[in-house]
Design an enzyme around this catalytic site. Structure first.
Site, PDB file in Angstrom:
ATOM      1  N   GLU A 425       3.012 -19.258  27.819  1.00 60.22           N
ATOM      2  CA  GLU A 425       4.074 -19.438  26.819  1.00 60.22           C
ATOM      3  C   GLU A 425       3.902 -18.523  25.604  1.00 60.22           C
ATOM      4  OE1 GLU A 425       4.593 -23.572  25.927  1.00 60.22           O
ATOM      5  OE2 GLU A 425       4.577 -24.152  28.028  1.00 60.22           O
ATOM      6  N   GLY A 426       3.471 -17.294  25.860  1.00 56.70           N
ATOM      7  CA  GLY A 426       3.247 -16.324  24.801  1.00 56.70           C
ATOM      8  C   GLY A 426       1.776 -16.134  24.544  1.00 56.70           C
TER       9      GLY A 426
END
Length: 641
Positions: A425-426
């Site tokens: 997620e990043g």
């Protein structure tokens, strides 16, 4: 219709423009973290600590009790680890429990939990098996339910949310073999087919839940044409649609039970009614979904920290060396102190952010991103320290420990499972840039044209006047503040000194950002080392503030208040040491030298340093071919029965 057979060619500037267009541009609500980066410690936004409504607590605690019983009686984490698979009966049990619908409104058959209790449930499930935590999080935090909740039509909600609440597993498909955090190069195409459908072609990588999913959220590029705005667009796709093929189930260092794969779309017809939002809004939908969706990851890091503290306490008290428990040796004791204090702060950050998300009175996009960044980094350090405390036993598998008669402590598995959180997620590096962009938003808003090389002299002159007015009012406020007054924040007792430090440091952080803008102007966005340190300082200050507010709340409520204050005090003292080092490294670092070394490495100047070893890597391209077309592999999609 046939999709384009090439990847979009984009420049760095074009890629940045795509990312910028996907950002939420406006700040309609206050943000504690945004104010922090501007040099203002807005304690009024987080203190007194916000509290959930009694009915939310009752509903949440009731579900947690059921989840705990299920995990204790029906989940075998070691079996999932050995077989790299969550048994179908466990997944079906989660469905019966209602765990697929924890965040879905009760009117659609869900549990209607708040973000706070959703986080607690994920931490509990993830402690039984991190693969189960990933399954539930990918389904609800970024899968079909959340985008539809925020952007879906009523018809879409009525159609899909009851399925997601009870029976259907969902997945989110954005990444491609050659596209990660640079969505401007997204190649999967959705070509309009008349008025009522699109035809999807492309390949998606790392589709968590994709192997077993019933429903998919797919990001694809709609070509611009007459009647079609085009751009990256989100669609709900039935996983068993003709032309959808799961070509591979990927295997990883950790999270061995996750059903993550490679999914190919070949001439997949998707009804236009399944498009989420208008054409071109896909990235904005994805980023907005992640604003709160990211909170699931630090929640599971908190769960990991709690487990690490328990094992460290029990093991270091039982294991003796040189006549006393290893916990009594300072070198080990310092690690235990770090684990305890940091776990307290991580829970404070995550719970505070989640409660603010539930109340919807603050904009928490930066808070959630900081919680994800800080939780994943510190969670990794906590787990690594536990392995070190356990020594050789920390490196040994749980099954091996059990086979020779010792407690089956899966510390090495926890380390492997935790590692992905710095990428999920990043990645940490991307999170630094994302948060930095939001942190300097106020500067770019007033000085954007001034530092934009493409703007005319007239535009720059106009921007200069506006910037001068902004900074004339803002800069003097960074000179002095409550942090310099000895009685400020007195209601926090012994923790007041740390809030005064946070206030002073917030102003120093804002001044440092201004100096950097003045020095580098348009080149600021390339100074990733500097921006990363700015963000890391902000993360520490947010964690300190959250820890103090939580400790004071617990003290006032009579809930382990003395111990909470002690943990917060210890954390803040440890954090302050890190903050001072980061401030020093803003201006004293090897960033320029590092860039020169990288140039030499890429030019092959140091290949002599690589000699004397063998490369065990196999043959093949660095990036797999993702040319659109029919599948050439068997479909390994396996719906849970």
């Amino acid at each position: 219709m046939t999709a384009p057979q090439h990847k979009p060619k984009v420049s760095e500037r074009e890629a940045r423009q795509v990312a910028e267009a996907a950002r939420e541009q406006d700040w309609r609500k206050p943000s504690f973290a945004k104010e922090l980066f501007l040099g203002r410690l807005r304690l009024d936004l987080i203190h007194p600590h916000p509290q959930p409504a009694p009915e939310d607590v009752e509903r949440g605690e009731a579900f947690l009790a059921k989840m705990r019983d299920f995990c204790e009686t029906r989940v075998d984490g070691r079996l999932i680890e050995r077989e790299s698979k969550i048994p179908d009966e466990v997944v079906n049990g989660l469905k019966e429990l209602g765990a697929l619908g924890m965040k879905i409104d009760t009117k659609y058959g869900g549990q209607g939990l708040t973000q706070v209790y959703y986080n607690k449930a994920l931490a509990l499930a993830g402690s039984a098996s991190p693969a189960i935590g990933a399954l539930l999080s990918a389904h609800q935090s970024i899968g079909v339910p959340q985008p539809l909740k925020l952007f879906g039509t009523q018809e879409q909600k009525d159609t899909f949310l009851p399925r997601c609440a009870r029976t259907d597993i969902s997945a989110f498909l954005l990444t491609e073999p050659d596209v990660g955090s640079d969505p401007a190069r997204l190649a999967t195409a959705a070509v309009p087919d008349g008025e009522d459908a699109y035809v999807l072609d492309g390949v998606k990588l790392w589709t968590t839940n994709g192997v077993v999913a019933d429903l998919l959220v797919v990001m694809a590029r709609v070509p611009k044409s007459e009647g079609h705005k085009g751009g990256i667009t989100a669609f709900v796709v039935e996983a068993d649609s003709p032309g959808v093929t799961v070509e591979n189930r990927n295997a990883f260092m950790g999270l061995r039970g996750i059903e993550n794969g490679v999914t190919r779309f070949h001439q997949v017809r998707v009804p236009a009614a399944n498009r989420i939002g208008p054409e071109g809004s896909g990235l904005k939908i994805a980023l907005t979904t992640l604003n709160t969706g990211r909170l699931s990851l630090p929640a599971m890091c908190v769960g990991s920290g709690k487990w690490c503290l328990k094992i460290a306490r029990e093991w270091a008290g039982a294991r003796e060396q040189w006549g006393r428990p290893v916990a009594r040796h300072e070198a080990v004791g310092a690690k235990i102190s770090f684990i305890a204090a940091t776990t307290f702060a991580l829970e404070a950050m995550t719970d505070l952010s989640a409660q603010m998300a539930d109340e919807n009175r603050n904009d928490i996009r930066i808070e959630a991103a900081l919680a994800k960044l800080y939780g994943s980094e510190m969670g990794w350090l906590i787990t690594d320290e536990l392995v070190q405390i356990r020594g050789g036993r920390g490196f040994e598998t749980a099954d091996s420990l059990a086979a020779r008669g010792e407690r089956a402590v899966p510390a090495e598995q926890m380390l492997r499972d935790m590692r992905i959180n710095r990428i999920f997620e990043g990645s940490t590096e991307i999170m630094h840039l994302l948060i930095a962009r939001e942190a300097v938003d106020a500067h770019l808003s007033v000085a954007g044209d001034l530092i934009d090389p493409d703007k005319t002299l007239q535009d720059k002159a106009k921007a200069g006047v506006g910037a001068a007015g902004f900074y004339a009012k803002w800069l003097p406020k960074l000179v002095a503040g409550p942090g310099q007054l000895p009685n400020s924040y007195g209601e926090f007792g012994p923790l007041a000194q740390h809030l005064r430090y946070a206030e002073r440091s917030a102003r120093k952080l804002a001044r440092s950002t201004f100096y950097a803008m003045s020095r580098w102007q348009g080149r600021m966005e390339t100074k990733q080392g500097f921006l990363g340190r700015i963000v890391d300082i902000g993360a520490e200050l947010f964690a300190m503030s959250a820890a103090c507010v939580r400790a004071e709340h617990l003290r006032a409520a009579g809930e382990n208040g003395r111990e909470a204050v002690q943990l917060a005090d210890t954390f803040c003292r440890q954090s302050r040491i890190r903050v001072e080092e980061l401030f020093t490294r803003l201006w004293s670092n090897t960033d320029d030298l590092d860039r020169k070394v990288v140039d030499e490495v890429l030019a092959g100047a140091y290949t002599w340093l690589e000699e004397g070893v063998l490369d065990p890597s196999g043959d093949g391209p660095w990036i797999a071919d993702a040319t659109p077309g029919p599948a050439t592999r068997d479909n390994v999609h396996r719906p849970v029965r």
